[in-house]
Design a protein around this motif. Structure first.
Motif: not given
Length: 346
Positions: A246-247, A254, A271, A274, A299
């Motif tokens: 997401s980031d 995010d 996360y 991630n 995402i």
């Protein structure tokens, strides 16, 4: 799956946004009975594990297309007669062992050749009002690994749960549209096949997109969201979802995720996976990656692997429909915010 050590979660403070009563109304369409209805069929023995190219996979494709049609979603794939279809057909070549690849430009000869698999993605579309050329894509793979040693791998969680979520989210947006709440941006609901062979359905779409990739503002990908993994079972915690990517491309995405979750669903956003460098490399292991590698924000939502992963025991009876509902509603609320928001993701 190896035991996963918990990460320390750091949350950036923000002001919680006000709840949208209209969004809440349509999120309720994503109900446990509706999810159970879809999943009971998609993960039934009659579909024989939905192996890509099999009769069972094609029965699932017809079921999904019929659902899109019944809910008023538009077919947008031009078929050989230039009529619109919900199906995006493509071909896969099987090589030695279990190696597969997409045939991007099949000829009449190799379509019929040995080891060629005919399959199809299923797409349903809702057109936006003000920014119809900005498109939010919601994906899940509806294929699984079929029957092995006489036992059906029904794939209730992998990825019947994600496919079911896409169908329910589509119903919510379709009802809102029917009631006069047309989204400002367009939505493409896409269930892909060939994921278990190497993300081939999403690869084909991004190589031969029906809607140009330049118009896609993000992909929300749902892959295994109906169970609890071994780590969270040990922690006696089912109120979570792993979020990945997401980031990576759009930090704003995010931020929207965390704000929406804080406002509506109150899940623990984990996360742990991630990082692209995590040993399990989940960032690269589901269909969102084929969008991310084209610089499209994504995402990936998942519950992580559990003891029934890729086993005949991944059945509907083990799905936790309360947490499946909550995770699917989180994706709906994010899609709603992206579709109705004033600014485009950068």
């Amino acid at each position: 799956m190896k035991q996963i050590l918990p990460f320390l979660f750091l949350f950036v403070p923000f002001i919680t946004q006000a709840q949208d009563s209209i969004a809440i109304k349509y999120a309720q369409i994503i109900s446990q009975p509706l999810l159970k209805k879809h999943l009971t069929f998609l993960a039934s023995d009659q579909l024989e594990g939905r192996f890509t190219g099999s009769v069972g996979q094609k029965k699932a494709a017809v079921y999904i297309a019929n659902h899109f049609q019944a809910n008023g979603l538009l077919p947008i794939v031009a078929d050989s007669l230039q009529q619109k279809s919900y199906f995006q057909p493509f071909y896969i070549k099987k090589y030695f062992g279990e190696q597969y690849s997409v045939i991007h430009n099949p000829t009449a000869k190799n379509k019929k050749g040995r080891g060629v698999i005919a399959t199809e993605n299923v797409l349903g579309f809702i057109e936006g009002s003000e920014h119809k050329d900005e498109v939010i894509v919601i994906t899940a793979h509806y294929d699984h690994i079929g029957t092995q040693n006489g036992k059906v791998n029904n794939g209730a969680d992998d990825d019947g749960s994600g496919t079911t979520s896409v169908l329910a989210i589509a119903s919510a947006f379709a009802q809102a549209l029917h009631d006069g709440f047309q989204p400002k941006r367009s939505l493409l609901f896409m269930t892909v096949t060939g994921e278990e062979m190497g993300l081939l359905g999403s690869e084909y779409y991004t190589e031969k997109p029906v809607i140009p990739l330049s118009k896609i503002i993000c992909d929300l990908n749902i892959d295994m969201v109906g169970r609890v993994d071994s780590y969270h079972i040990t922690e006696n915690d089912s109120n979570y979802v792993y979020v990945i990517g997401s980031d990576k491309i759009s930090p704003k995405l995010d931020k929207i995720l965390t704000e929406i979750n804080e406002t509506y669903t109150h899940l623990s956003l984990d996360y742990s996976f991630n990082s692209e460098m995590h040993p399990l490399q989940l960032y690269y292991r589901s269909d969102h990656y084929n969008f991310a590698k084209h610089n499209i924000p994504i995402i990936f939502f998942t519950n992580g692997e559990h003891e029934d992963y890729h086993k005949p025991s991944d059945d509907v009876e083990k799905i936790q429909f309360d947490i499946l509902q909550k995770r699917a509603q989180l994706v709906f609320y994010i899609a709603w915010e992206l579709a109705q928001g004033t600014q485009k993701l950068k």
